[in-house]
Design a protein around this motif. Sequence first.
Motif, short mmCIF file in Angstrom:
data_model
loop_
_atom_site.label_atom_id
_atom_site.label_comp_id
_atom_site.label_asym_id
_atom_site.label_seq_id
_atom_site.Cartn_x
_atom_site.Cartn_y
_atom_site.Cartn_z
N LYS A 79 0.81 -1.21 0.00
CA LYS A 79 0.00 0.00 0.00
C LYS A 79 0.85 1.27 0.00
CE LYS A 79 -0.45 0.02 5.05
NZ LYS A 79 -1.36 -0.24 6.16
N SER A 104 -3.91 -2.34 -1.39
CA SER A 104 -3.42 -1.00 -1.68
C SER A 104 -4.57 -0.06 -2.03
CB SER A 104 -2.43 -1.05 -2.84
OG SER A 104 -2.07 0.24 -3.27
N TRP A 109 -6.38 1.31 0.99
CA TRP A 109 -5.62 2.30 1.74
C TRP A 109 -6.05 3.72 1.33
CZ3 TRP A 109 -2.61 2.48 5.85
CH2 TRP A 109 -1.75 3.59 6.04
N HIS A 110 -6.46 3.87 0.08
CA HIS A 110 -6.80 5.19 -0.45
C HIS A 110 -8.29 5.43 -0.65
CE1 HIS A 110 -2.58 6.02 -1.23
NE2 HIS A 110 -2.48 4.91 -1.95
#
Length: 208
Positions: A3, A42, A45-46
Motif C-alpha cells: 500500500k 493498496s 488504503w486510499h
Amino acid sequence: MAKGRVSKDEWTMAALRALARGGVAAVAVDVLAKELGVTRGSFYWHFENREALLVAALETWERHGTAEVIAAVKEVDDPLARARTLFAEALGDEEIAGLEPALAAQVDHPAVAAVVARVTRARLAFLEEVYTGLDFGPAAARHRALAAYAAYLGWLDLRRTAPDLAPEAQLRDPGSAAALDHLVDMILAPGAPGAPGDPGTGTGAVRE
C-alpha cells in the motif's frame, strides 16, 4: 508494504486510462491493481470503494483538463494570443488519448454526468469570455463558444474513431499541423460588423 508503493494519484490515473479504454465498466479494482503491480489492499488504503475511486478519477480529469488549463490561459494578456493558446492546448497532446469521447459516451452514469456537466459549463463560459475579449458581443460570443466547443469535441472523436479516415487529426501525421492551423483559423475568423443575431456592442472583429 504494497500500500505504500502506489499513490492515490497513480490509482486515479489508472482509473482514467481504464475509462478511456472501456468506460465505467472497465474501472475494475482487481484489474487496476494488477496493472499497477500491487495487491487489492493498496486500493483500500486510499479509497472506501470503487465508486470513490471513480469520483476521484473524474475530479482529477476535471482539475487537470479544465480548471488548470483555464487558469494558465488566463495568464496570457493579449486576447488573440490567449485564444490561440487555449486552442493549441485543447487540440494538442491528450494526456490520456480518447478519454473525453469515452466520457461523453458514459453520461448515463450519474457520477460521469455530474462532472461532464460541470466541465462543459465551465468550458463554455470561458470560451464566451475569450470571444468577448475579441470584441464579439454577447450573442455572437455565445454562438462561437458553442461552435468552437463542438469542433473541439468532434476533433477528439475523429482521433478516436477514424484514425485511418482522418489521419490529419492524429498529431503525428505530417498533415496535422496544417489541418490544426486551418481549424483554429476557422474558429477565430472575424465576424462581420453588426452581424445579425449579435445584439452586443462588439463588432466581432478579431484584433491583429
